[in-house]
Design a protein around this motif. Structure first.
Motif, PDB file in Angstrom:
ATOM      1  N   UNK A 123       0.926  -1.096  -0.167  1.00 32.49           N
ATOM      2  CA  UNK A 123      -0.323   0.068   0.015  1.00 32.49           C
ATOM      3  C   UNK A 123       0.963   1.104  -0.050  1.00 32.49           C
ATOM      4  N   UNK A 124       0.741   2.151  -0.766  1.00 29.66           N
ATOM      5  CA  UNK A 124       1.293   3.156  -1.083  1.00 29.66           C
ATOM      6  C   UNK A 124       1.347   4.015   0.263  1.00 29.66           C
ATOM      7  N   UNK A 125       2.482   4.565   0.701  1.00 29.72           N
ATOM      8  CA  UNK A 125       2.382   5.299   2.180  1.00 29.72           C
ATOM      9  C   UNK A 125       2.655   4.525   3.131  1.00 29.72           C
ATOM     10  N   UNK A 126       2.794   3.092   3.113  1.00 27.68           N
ATOM     11  CA  UNK A 126       2.642   2.126   4.289  1.00 27.68           C
ATOM     12  C   UNK A 126       3.594   1.009   3.779  1.00 27.68           C
ATOM     13  N   UNK A 127       4.657   1.297   3.328  1.00 23.14           N
ATOM     14  CA  UNK A 127       5.638   0.149   2.742  1.00 23.14           C
ATOM     15  C   UNK A 127       6.201  -0.727   3.584  1.00 23.14           C
ATOM     16  N   UNK A 128       6.690  -0.210   4.923  1.00 19.49           N
ATOM     17  CA  UNK A 128       7.228  -1.010   5.755  1.00 19.49           C
ATOM     18  C   UNK A 128       6.041  -2.034   6.619  1.00 19.49           C
ATOM     19  N   UNK A 129       4.991  -1.288   6.668  1.00 21.87           N
ATOM     20  CA  UNK A 129       4.019  -2.150   7.407  1.00 21.87           C
ATOM     21  C   UNK A 129       3.369  -3.269   6.358  1.00 21.87           C
ATOM     22  N   UNK A 130       3.450  -2.818   5.105  1.00 20.81           N
ATOM     23  CA  UNK A 130       2.867  -3.694   4.086  1.00 20.81           C
ATOM     24  C   UNK A 130       3.927  -5.020   3.765  1.00 20.81           C
ATOM     25  N   UNK A 131       5.083  -4.590   4.107  1.00 26.11           N
ATOM     26  CA  UNK A 131       6.141  -5.643   3.579  1.00 26.11           C
ATOM     27  C   UNK A 131       6.211  -6.675   5.151  1.00 26.11           C
ATOM     28  N   UNK A 132       5.896  -6.215   6.253  1.00 26.65           N
ATOM     29  CA  UNK A 132       5.671  -6.941   7.385  1.00 26.65           C
ATOM     30  C   UNK A 132       4.368  -7.876   7.273  1.00 26.65           C
ATOM     31  N   UNK A 133       3.374  -7.230   6.741  1.00 24.85           N
ATOM     32  CA  UNK A 133       2.086  -7.870   6.709  1.00 24.85           C
ATOM     33  C   UNK A 133       2.584  -9.083   5.792  1.00 24.85           C
ATOM     34  N   UNK A 134       2.876  -8.778   4.594  1.00 30.14           N
ATOM     35  CA  UNK A 134       3.046  -9.748   3.410  1.00 30.14           C
ATOM     36  C   UNK A 134       4.015 -10.906   3.971  1.00 30.14           C
ATOM     37  N   UNK A 135       4.935 -10.523   4.719  1.00 29.43           N
ATOM     38  CA  UNK A 135       5.982 -11.553   5.362  1.00 29.43           C
ATOM     39  C   UNK A 135       5.361 -12.520   6.313  1.00 29.43           C
ATOM     40  N   UNK A 136       4.477 -11.823   7.332  1.00 27.04           N
ATOM     41  CA  UNK A 136       3.812 -12.883   8.158  1.00 27.04           C
ATOM     42  C   UNK A 136       2.766 -13.343   7.331  1.00 27.04           C
ATOM     43  N   UNK A 137       2.045 -13.017   6.575  1.00 27.43           N
ATOM     44  CA  UNK A 137       1.020 -13.833   5.849  1.00 27.43           C
ATOM     45  C   UNK A 137       1.894 -14.957   5.101  1.00 27.43           C
ATOM     46  N   UNK A 138       2.817 -14.528   4.431  1.00 29.89           N
ATOM     47  CA  UNK A 138       3.449 -15.823   3.751  1.00 29.89           C
ATOM     48  C   UNK A 138       3.911 -17.049   4.800  1.00 29.89           C
ATOM     49  N   UNK A 139       4.411 -16.574   6.146  1.00 30.07           N
ATOM     50  CA  UNK A 139       5.023 -17.512   7.179  1.00 30.07           C
ATOM     51  C   UNK A 139       3.533 -18.247   7.436  1.00 30.07           C
ATOM     52  N   UNK A 140       2.344 -17.592   7.480  1.00 29.00           N
ATOM     53  CA  UNK A 140       1.197 -18.267   8.090  1.00 29.00           C
ATOM     54  C   UNK A 140       0.871 -19.294   7.100  1.00 29.00           C
ATOM     55  N   UNK A 141       0.780 -19.053   5.416  1.00 32.34           N
ATOM     56  CA  UNK A 141       0.447 -19.973   4.533  1.00 32.34           C
ATOM     57  C   UNK A 141       1.478 -20.961   4.350  1.00 32.34           C
ATOM     58  N   UNK A 142       2.621 -20.647   4.554  1.00 27.63           N
ATOM     59  CA  UNK A 142       3.713 -21.636   4.831  1.00 27.63           C
ATOM     60  C   UNK A 142       3.567 -22.866   5.745  1.00 27.63           C
ATOM     61  N   UNK A 143       2.941 -22.260   7.033  1.00 25.87           N
ATOM     62  CA  UNK A 143       2.397 -23.165   8.122  1.00 25.87           C
ATOM     63  C   UNK A 143       1.458 -24.107   7.592  1.00 25.87           C
ATOM     64  N   UNK A 144       0.528 -23.553   6.981  1.00 22.11           N
ATOM     65  CA  UNK A 144      -0.805 -24.169   6.626  1.00 22.11           C
ATOM     66  C   UNK A 144      -0.298 -25.445   5.585  1.00 22.11           C
ATOM     67  N   UNK A 145       0.745 -25.193   4.897  1.00 23.48           N
ATOM     68  CA  UNK A 145       1.155 -26.136   3.581  1.00 23.48           C
ATOM     69  C   UNK A 145       2.016 -27.041   4.365  1.00 23.48           C
ATOM     70  N   UNK A 146       2.536 -26.933   5.749  1.00 23.57           N
ATOM     71  CA  UNK A 146       3.548 -27.721   6.245  1.00 23.57           C
ATOM     72  C   UNK A 146       2.977 -29.058   6.633  1.00 23.57           C
TER      73      UNK A 146
END
Length: 146
Positions: A123-146
């Motif tokens: 999201x424009x203007x919230x790059x750091x927060x967005x990157x943290x969100x995406x990283x956390x989301x990806x780790x949750x998805x990885x846990x779901x697929x483990x």
């Protein structure tokens, strides 16, 4: 002639000052990889084998420390599809952090649910927060697929 020398000197001094300017962001250590079994499944596996298809249930992503504070999400999977995202932690140290989080996180959640993955734009203007969100989301998805 004096004017040209002064203007050139001032320009050079200004460029040197700009090049020596460094942002003051905190060095954050690399986040540890998500552990197997890090998700908390509250549903059944419904015929899953090997981890290729995510099991139904809820899974927590890792807490990601961003420049402005931690971000962590929890996802809900149903039938192998992402059906819900809940933000557990978000930057909230000051009013500006809360303001940015309040407009960025709903947009990120909407994008994630539409995409069904962590492959979403920041999201424009919230790059750091967005990157943290995406990283956390990806780790949750990885846990779901483990």
């Amino acid at each position: 002639m004096r004017r040209a020398v002064f203007a050139t000197s001032a320009t050079i001094a200004g460029v040197v000052m700009l090049l020596s300017l460094k942002p003051h962001h905190q060095a954050t250590p690399a986040a540890p990889p998500p552990t197997a079994g890090g998700g908390t499944s509250s549903g059944t596996g419904a015929g899953t084998s090997g981890g290729a298809t995510p099991a139904s249930g809820t899974y927590r992503g890792q807490t990601v420390d961003t420049r402005y504070g931690p971000v962590q999400v929890e996802i809900t999977m149903s039938g192998g599809h992402l059906t819900g995202v809940r933000v557990l932690r978000s930057p909230s140290e000051n009013d500006r952090d809360r303001e940015i989080a309040s407009f960025a996180l709903p947009k990120l959640t909407k994008k994630a649910l539409a995409a069904g993955s962590a492959h979403i734009d920041t999201v424009s203007g919230a790059t750091y927060t967005s990157e943290g969100y995406i990283t956390s989301l990806q780790s949750a998805l990885d846990s779901a697929r483990a």
